[in-house]
Scaffold this motif. Structure first.
Motif, PDB file in Angstrom:
ATOM      1  N   VAL A 605      -2.746  -5.507  11.351  1.00  0.00           N
ATOM      2  CA  VAL A 605      -2.174  -4.172  11.309  1.00  0.00           C
ATOM      3  C   VAL A 605      -3.055  -3.298  10.423  1.00  0.00           C
ATOM      4  O   VAL A 605      -3.443  -3.706   9.328  1.00  0.00           O
ATOM      5  CB  VAL A 605      -0.738  -4.184  10.743  1.00  0.00           C
ATOM      6  CG1 VAL A 605      -0.162  -2.768  10.707  1.00  0.00           C
ATOM      7  CG2 VAL A 605       0.153  -5.107  11.563  1.00  0.00           C
ATOM      8  N   VAL A 606      -3.410  -2.128  10.920  1.00  0.00           N
ATOM      9  CA  VAL A 606      -4.096  -1.110  10.120  1.00  0.00           C
ATOM     10  C   VAL A 606      -3.123   0.059  10.032  1.00  0.00           C
ATOM     11  O   VAL A 606      -2.983   0.832  10.975  1.00  0.00           O
ATOM     12  CB  VAL A 606      -5.435  -0.692  10.744  1.00  0.00           C
ATOM     13  CG1 VAL A 606      -6.100   0.394   9.904  1.00  0.00           C
ATOM     14  CG2 VAL A 606      -6.363  -1.901  10.867  1.00  0.00           C
ATOM     15  N   ALA A 607      -2.418   0.141   8.912  1.00  0.00           N
ATOM     16  CA  ALA A 607      -1.308   1.087   8.783  1.00  0.00           C
ATOM     17  C   ALA A 607      -1.691   2.266   7.917  1.00  0.00           C
ATOM     18  O   ALA A 607      -2.391   2.112   6.908  1.00  0.00           O
ATOM     19  CB  ALA A 607      -0.086   0.382   8.181  1.00  0.00           C
ATOM     20  N   HIS A 608      -1.211   3.451   8.289  1.00  0.00           N
ATOM     21  CA  HIS A 608      -1.323   4.597   7.401  1.00  0.00           C
ATOM     22  C   HIS A 608      -0.406   4.364   6.206  1.00  0.00           C
ATOM     23  O   HIS A 608       0.652   3.746   6.330  1.00  0.00           O
ATOM     24  CB  HIS A 608      -0.921   5.872   8.141  1.00  0.00           C
ATOM     25  CG  HIS A 608      -1.093   7.109   7.324  1.00  0.00           C
ATOM     26  ND1 HIS A 608      -0.112   8.063   7.177  1.00  0.00           N
ATOM     27  CD2 HIS A 608      -2.142   7.531   6.575  1.00  0.00           C
ATOM     28  CE1 HIS A 608      -0.545   9.024   6.386  1.00  0.00           C
ATOM     29  NE2 HIS A 608      -1.772   8.732   6.008  1.00  0.00           N
ATOM     30  N   ALA A 609      -0.827   4.841   5.039  1.00  0.00           N
ATOM     31  CA  ALA A 609      -0.037   4.630   3.826  1.00  0.00           C
ATOM     32  C   ALA A 609       1.380   5.166   3.991  1.00  0.00           C
ATOM     33  O   ALA A 609       2.342   4.588   3.470  1.00  0.00           O
ATOM     34  CB  ALA A 609      -0.721   5.286   2.629  1.00  0.00           C
TER      35      ALA A 609
END
Length: 801
Positions: A605-609
């Motif tokens: 997962v590459v999630a926005h903060a």
């Protein structure tokens, strides 16, 4: 010089200072937050025997300010634990410590004499090369650096954060004539990459870019509304999401910001505009704003402004709106305009603008007048406040939360079409607009080869917007769509990576989106080396499953259909987990229910903060059945170690689901086990898809191997069920939950503990998702579950039945 920011000193602990300190702490920087020493002891301090030498007295102002920030909502920190990265002190005792800091940010009171006095001390104490910047919004940057050393002036600039710094993306960078070019480059890069900001280079002019145009637009909107006799409710409806702007609209925004703040900025802009701004008189306050200011009805900070919240006879909170004629507060009315009714089916805001200005009613007239006025003003601000149109649009969108900037909106309406409207209202733009059109250039922006270009006024040609190489913008890649249906697009984003974009309402996961996921994985396995699932939606990555469709099947008691839908959804989630190519999910904003479950099944997962993620099905009388309950049982099983209290670990997951808890940031999502250590958090939303693409490439190039389904998930069986049911019974007896809450919680306890097993043992993923589906189906047959679903679908909150 090669700069590295490890320590930042923030001078001034007011609302902005404390919040800026918190945002640097969010990214892992060590922060020193300082403020003045109080003048006198309080009675409480005297009673405790505290003296003026005591740290509690000397740091009282900074302590109180910082504690107020920690208690405020929305939170300034991604995680409460990050507060430990901030050290507190005062100017008298701790200012000398700045010699050990890489960047000093001044956020003290807006008085030039006070700032200059502080800078004199900073100049004497700082190391050569230390960055010094000011967060001022009203004082010319060059005036503050006068009299300072050459090294100070080379490393000095304005860094204007918008409030609250964690949430608003704009960071205006304002150099002086003495600021070293490398410092400007560093600030632009650091703000964008590390702080997650849209960094906009500004000239040292009054209000810089965003406030100059944003406050102009706000005041002129109020003036037009006053002339047209539009109510507070009507204007906020017209200037809200329907026009691609925040829900606060115009008047609510003023209440939140504080009318005194708006008046202060407007007065400064009026005073500084003499002989420089042809529309200077626009900053003279409209009559209603002056009346409110005189009455000290400043908005939220004084309890009333354009709106006022009261308690009705039943103790329920009611929001009243100001009636301009009587200056009394009246109940908010339902707003209805023919123009808005006619645009309800235009979901794309960009495509909606043309219909808004074409309206034949008061709404259409309002849009024509306000758009024409601010467009005209913006054209005359070039080159005064900026040389490039894209910087103006970036500042407005990032600073005020507009979906589209001024020139982008004008493009959406059509430059020639809007120009005719402007001329009919005697609001002609600057000459360069006519020159642009005369040369055959009919838009301010265009896309070529996947890159966005802007019209450059000096060269009378189109140039690439700088900084795009770090971003992948799907809106620029319409020629790269390799497959699509009504709910999803598949893009070839290069380097062997596909991107799946949802495009349903709130990106809910109906049959078209499920088909898109399956098609994306299939195509990626056949012709590509990885799949990214990400989108650029404003409101949600995905708000979950298509509840309307499920409700329809449940009301008709089409349980075979529900079983088929849930089974397909589960199979799709498992296919994402066990594809032969890496699947990377890039969530942002809301990732709820099915959106969370898709995230849980990604390889990475590459999630926005700012990702608010959770399994929220309990709220509508259901349990997660797209692998969500299974996955939390699996993750808890992986956490068990010899001697660990396993049921305590499992109970945390159970309670997160049973309370429909949603993380307040991606960092909290890690603490809730919705994100894992292998997952990545990105601060700049614009970088999200590019970072996810790189993650997919890295997984592929590092020898990605297709995972195998799990058969080693430890569940607790009857032991866990009994413990959880005991807790549920206690909650029911204490009236914390209803009978139906208890029934749903019992189903959840059954599934997450692996069913009616005599002792703890290992089970497979398939075993658990079968339990999920069975429990989900049984709850769909419950009348009270249907009532909850209907309550949410009707635009309200599900009843607590």
């Amino acid at each position: 010089m090669n700069r590295s920011i490890r320590k930042v000193a923030v001078l001034g602990s007011g609302i902005m200072g404390s919040r800026i300190a918190c945002h640097f702490a969010n990214i892992g920087v060590e922060v020193l937050l300082l403020d003045i020493v109080p003048k006198d002891l309080t009675d409480a301090e005297k009673a405790k025997g505290i003296t003026t030498d005591h740290p509690a007295f000397r740091n009282r102002i900074v302590n109180d300010s910082f504690q107020a920030t920690l208690k405020a909502t929305p939170a300034s920190l991604y995680s409460p634990a990050f507060a430990s990265r901030i050290k507190l002190g005062n100017f008298d005792d701790n200012l000398a410590d700045i010699k050990n800091y890489d960047w000093v940010i001044e956020v003290v009171v807006e008085r030039l004499d006070i700032k200059r006095s502080l800078y004199e001390k900073v100049d004497a104490l700082r190391k050569p090369g230390t960055l010094v910047t000011s967060n001022t919004s009203g004082i010319p940057i060059h005036l503050m650096a006068e009299g300072r050393s050459e090294d100070f002036r080379k490393n000095f600039a304005g860094t204007h954060f918008f409030n609250p710094p964690r949430y608003l993306r704009l960071l205006e960078i304002i150099p002086t004539a003495d600021t070293d070019e490398s410092v400007v480059d560093f600030l632009m890069h650091y703000g964008e990459l590390f702080l997650g900001k849209t960094t906009v280079l500004c000239k040292d002019t009054p209000g810089f870019i965003a406030n100059r145009l944003g406050i102009y637009a706000l005041i002129q909107t109020i003036r037009v509304a006053e002339e047209m006799g539009l109510s507070v409710d009507e204007v906020d409806k017209l200037t809200g999401p329907v026009a691609g702007r925040p829900k606060s609209g115009t008047y609510r925004l003023s209440d939140v910001v504080g009318l005194d703040t708006t008046v202060h900025v407007a007065n400064n802009l009026y005073a500084s505009g003499e002989g420089k701004d042809e529309s200077r008189d626009a900053f003279v306050l409209p009559e209603i704003m002056q009346k409110l200011f005189d009455n000290k009805w400043l908005g939220d900070k004084t309890g009333q402004g354009f709106y006022k919240k009261i308690k009705d006879d039943k103790g329920k909170s009611v929001i009243l709106a100001l009636d301009f004629k009587t200056l009394e507060y009246v109940p908010s009315g339902k707003v209805k305009f023919e123009t808005l009714e006619g645009t309800k089916n235009i979901s794309d805001v960009y495509k909606r603008f043309g219909a808004l200005v074409a309206g034949k009613d008061k709404a259409g007239e309002f849009y024509r007048k306000t758009f024409a006025d601010v467009f005209k003003y913006a054209t005359f601000r070039i080159p005064e406040i900026s040389d490039e149109i894209f910087r103006i649009d970036q500042a407005i969108t990032a600073g005020f939360g507009w979906q589209y900037g001024l020139f982008e909106t004008w493009d959406a309406i059509g430059v020639k079409n809007m120009l005719a409207i402007m001329e009919s209202l005697d609001l002609k733009p600057a000459a360069w607009v006519y020159e642009m059109l005369a040369a055959g250039n009919e838009s301010f922006y265009k896309v070529e080869h996947g890159k966005r270009l802007y019209y450059d006024i000096p060269s009378k040609s189109y140039k690439r917007i700088p900084g795009q190489d770090s971003f992948i913008l799907l809106s620029n890649l319409s020629n790269n769509i390799v497959w699509k249906n009504a709910g999803a697009n598949l893009y070839d984003i290069g380097d062997g990576i596909l991107n799946l974009e949802f495009k349903s309402k709130m990106n809910t996961m109906g049959s078209e989106v499920i088909e898109g996921i399956q098609k994306g994985i299939g195509l990626a396995e056949k012709d590509f080396r990885g799949l990214v699932i990400g989108n650029e939606a404003v409101e949600a990555f995905s708000a979950g499953a298509n509840l309307a469709m499920l409700f329809m099947y449940a009301v008709e008691q089409e349980f075979d259909e529900i079983n088929l839908v849930i089974s397909q959804f589960q199979q799709t989630m498992m296919r994402a987990r066990y594809s032969s190519v890496p699947v990377v999910v890039a969530p942002h904003t809301l990732a709820l229910g099915g959106g969370c479950e898709l995230t849980l099944h990604a390889d990475k997962v590459v999630a926005h903060a700012e990702t608010y993620i959770g399994l929220v099905e309990f709220g509508v009388g259901l349990i997660p059945a797209g692998g969500g309950t299974k996955e939390m049982a699996l993750r808890c099983s992986d956490m068990y170690q010899a001697g660990d209290p396993e049921l305590n670990i499992l109970q945390n997951a159970f309670m997160n689901i049973a309370q429909a808890k949603v993380s307040t940031s991606a960092y909290e999502a890690k603490a809730m086990n919705y994100l894992q250590d292998k997952d990545q958090i990105v601060l700049n939303r614009s970088r999200l898809i590019a970072e996810a693409k790189q993650a997919a490439i890295d997984l592929a190039e590092n020898g990605y191997t297709q995972p195998k389904p799990r058969h080693d998930i430890k569940v607790q069986g009857k032991t866990g069920i009994a413990l959880f049911l005991a807790g549920i019974t206690q909650m029911r007896l204490a009236n914390y939950i209803s009978d139906h809450d208890a029934k749903i919680a019992g189903k959840l306890a059954y599934v997450i503990n692996g069913g009616d097993l005599s002792y703890p043992q290992l089970v497979s993923e398939q075993y658990l998702i079968d339990l999920e589906r069975e429990a989900f189906l049984s709850l769909c047959g419950e009348k009270k579950t249907l009532e909850r679903m209907q309550g949410l679908l009707n635009g309200g909150k599900p009843p607590r039945n």
